[in-house]
Design an enzyme around this catalytic site. Structure first.
Site, PDB file in Angstrom:
ATOM      1  CE  LYS A   1      42.331  46.112  48.516  1.00 46.35           C
ATOM      2  NZ  LYS A   1      41.274  46.482  47.444  1.00 46.35           N
TER       3      LYS A   1
ATOM      4  CE  LYS B   1      33.948  45.265  42.756  1.00 49.73           C
ATOM      5  NZ  LYS B   1      34.228  43.743  42.484  1.00 49.73           N
TER       6      LYS B   1
ATOM      7  N   GLY C   1      40.342  49.254  42.746  1.00 50.41           N
ATOM      8  CA  GLY C   1      39.992  48.929  41.494  1.00 50.41           C
ATOM      9  C   GLY C   1      38.806  48.481  40.359  1.00 50.41           C
ATOM     10  CG  ASP C   2      35.166  46.053  39.834  1.00 51.81           C
ATOM     11  OD1 ASP C   2      35.389  45.014  39.859  1.00 51.81           O
ATOM     12  OD2 ASP C   2      34.210  45.945  38.706  1.00 51.81           O
TER      13      ASP C   2
ATOM     14  CB  THR D   1      42.959  40.741  38.084  1.00 47.91           C
ATOM     15  OG1 THR D   1      42.511  41.720  38.658  1.00 47.91           O
ATOM     16  CG2 THR D   1      41.210  39.693  37.801  1.00 47.91           C
TER      17      THR D   1
ATOM     18  CG  ASN E   1      43.543  46.332  35.109  1.00 46.51           C
ATOM     19  OD1 ASN E   1      44.946  45.998  34.080  1.00 46.51           O
ATOM     20  ND2 ASN E   1      43.849  45.488  35.651  1.00 46.51           N
TER      21      ASN E   1
ATOM     22  CB  SER F   1      44.313  44.604  46.580  1.00 48.59           C
ATOM     23  OG  SER F   1      43.734  45.277  45.638  1.00 48.59           O
TER      24      SER F   1
HETATM   25  N1  GLU Z   1      37.582  44.867  41.890  1.00 48.02           N
HETATM   26  C1  GLU Z   1      38.106  43.478  41.531  1.00 48.02           C
HETATM   27  C2  GLU Z   1      37.593  42.215  41.536  1.00 48.02           C
HETATM   28  O1  GLU Z   1      36.873  41.883  41.521  1.00 48.02           O
HETATM   29  C3  GLU Z   1      39.505  44.195  42.630  1.00 48.02           C
HETATM   30  C4  GLU Z   1      39.327  44.673  44.123  1.00 48.02           C
HETATM   31  C5  GLU Z   1      40.267  44.537  45.005  1.00 48.02           C
HETATM   32  O2  GLU Z   1      41.116  44.607  44.437  1.00 48.02           O
HETATM   33  O3  GLU Z   1      40.418  45.379  46.467  1.00 48.02           O
HETATM   34  O4  GLU Z   1      38.316  41.108  42.611  1.00 48.02           O
END
Ligand code: GLU
Length: 450
Positions: free
Chosen positions: A95, A131, A170-171, A215, A246, A382
């Site tokens: 994830k 990732k 997302g990121d 976040t 975001n 998520s």
């Molecule tokens: N990119 C976000 C993080 O750095 C969320 C990743 C997700 O929701 O899977 O944790």
């Protein structure tokens, strides 16, 4: 055969990782940051040394690199590189987000994937770490170009993801628009509506309420708990926030809801200071709706000024929330923040503070919350989205925010307890690494050598 000591073991694992990761600066920084705090844990658990837990943790289970060809609006063929690093699935399906930014390379994806293992463990939501992303730059691209890129990216990624396998989100550079295009292509190729394959979806078609805010809101909830533990609160305090994506936007919103005043935001062109407190609706209009430069905010708001050079950390504040990107607070920035009287630094971004700057904050007794704990609210929500998809249910905004709040309180408490247990109460870096490491290690130990 006698086991190496904890120090010898950490040293040997770092040496092997360095040999295998030539030129992977960000990844090695993240690995050092974690491993250097783990000696007391390994002393208590020699079975982790014997089982080669660390040796396995620093090596991704699988790494996928692929070509992403697409056609721009002028008809020219473009090629980007796509990545998905499936780091560790001892606790659940891989994830973690996808980042689309020109700076993305294997080192950046591996650092983010490595951090994600520990972050996800801290959420208590039974998710592994991974990732991905691409060096594609969505800035200045039309919707059509972004869609064609996302479709091409998913045409390969589809083979590697699934609700029980790997669940991207997302990121930086990947928001609801990109997730929508990728989900559409996934649905078209598979001929299945597998909602739990991606998170961060639109709330009208399987996305969780509060995922967009999670976040940022979560980071402020963590800061609030950390301050409470130190006998303080957010109300009445001034905060510097970097970034205007975001995470930054929702940190600003929650700081203001809790009675604090967030006075800065930034993008790659400079930063704004608004002593009256950032007008979050105007910031959203400029950065999310118009996708414009941040100076447009100052042009429309008399109390704000735009600063082209320098960083938000030059502004004296009580609280700092780095929410832009990795290594954005260096030694000089930490010195400036300390001179300005900062009391707490909470990482909304992943690894935004360099190791030297972290050490300085800790020496100066500034409360410091590492991203893997403080920004875990996004991925935690998520996981709540996955849960709602599996049950075909939908929770309302307040229920979702309450769940997020409860999770962040738990992340704070387990992190703090681990810091106490290993002899440095209030050292959230040690606490987060130790608590997460024990959770993942125990699962790996019980699942055998795989
Ligand atoms: N990119 C976000 C993080 O750095 C969320 C990743 C997700 O929701 O899977 O944790």
């Amino acid at each position: 055969m006698s086991l190496p000591t904890a120090e010898e073991h950490v040293h040997a694992v770092l040496a092997t990782a360095a040999r295998r990761s030539v030129g992977e600066k960000e990844f090695m920084q993240a690995v050092h940051e974690v491993l250097e705090t783990l000696t007391p844990v390994l002393q208590e658990h020699p079975e982790y040394i014997e089982a080669g837990i660390l040796d396995r943790l620093v090596e991704p289970e699988r790494q996928i690199l692929f070509r992403v060809p697409w056609v721009d609006d002028t008809g020219r063929v473009r090629v980007n590189r796509g990545f998905r690093v499936q780091f560790n699935s001892a606790l659940g399906p891989f994830k973690g987000g996808l980042r689309f930014h020109p700076s993305v390379n294997l080192s950046v994806v591996k650092f983010l994937g490595f951090e994600q293992i520990f972050k996800n463990a801290l959420t208590g939501q039974r998710i592994g770490g991974g990732k991905g992303g691409s060096d594609f730059d969505p800035a200045g691209r039309s919707d059509g170009e972004v869609m064609r890129f996302c479709q091409s990216f998913m045409t390969e990624l589809v083979h590697h993801i699934g609700e029980n396998m790997d669940v991207p989100a997302g990121d930086i550079g990947v928001g609801a628009r990109e997730i929508g295009y990728m989900f559409g292509q996934h649905r078209r190729i598979t001929q299945r509506y597998e909602a739990g394959t991606l998170t961060g979806k639109g709330v009208g078609w399987g996305g969780a309420e509060v995922r967009t805010e999670a976040t940022g809101f979560g980071a402020v909830f963590f800061a609030e708990e950390m301050l409470r533990k130190a006998g303080q609160g957010i109300a009445g305090l001034k905060a510097a926030v970097s970034g205007s994506g975001n995470v930054a936007i929702h940190v600003i919103q929650k700081v203001e809801q809790l009675g604090g005043r967030a006075i800065t935001a930034s993008d790659s062109s400079g930063y704004i200071v608004d002593e009256d407190g950032i007008d979050v609706e105007l910031l959203k209009q400029v950065k999310v709706v118009e996708r414009a430069r941040i100076s447009a905010y100052a042009e429309r708001r008399p109390s704000a000024r735009f600063v082209k050079d320098g960083k938000v950390w030059d502004v004296p504040v009580d609280l700092a929330f780095p929410c832009a990107t990795e290594n954005e607070i260096g030694l000089a920035d930490a010195q400036a923040l300390i001179r300005g009287g900062v009391r707490a630094v909470t990482e909304g971004a992943n690894m935004p503070t360099t190791p030297e700057a972290v050490a300085l904050f800790q020496e100066a007794s500034v409360l410091f919350a590492p991203g893997k704990a403080a920004n875990a609210g996004g991925v935690a929500t998520s996981a709540l989205e996955m849960r709602q998809n599996a049950a075909r249910s939908r929770w309302d905004f307040d229920t979702s925010e309450n769940r997020l709040h409860a999770i962040m309180t738990d992340v704070h408490d387990s992190t703090y307890e681990a810091s106490e247990r290993y002899g440095r109460p209030g050292d959230y870096v040690l606490g987060a690494n130790a608590a997460a490491f024990v959770t993942v290690s125990q699962a790996m130990l019980e699942q055998g050598v795989i």
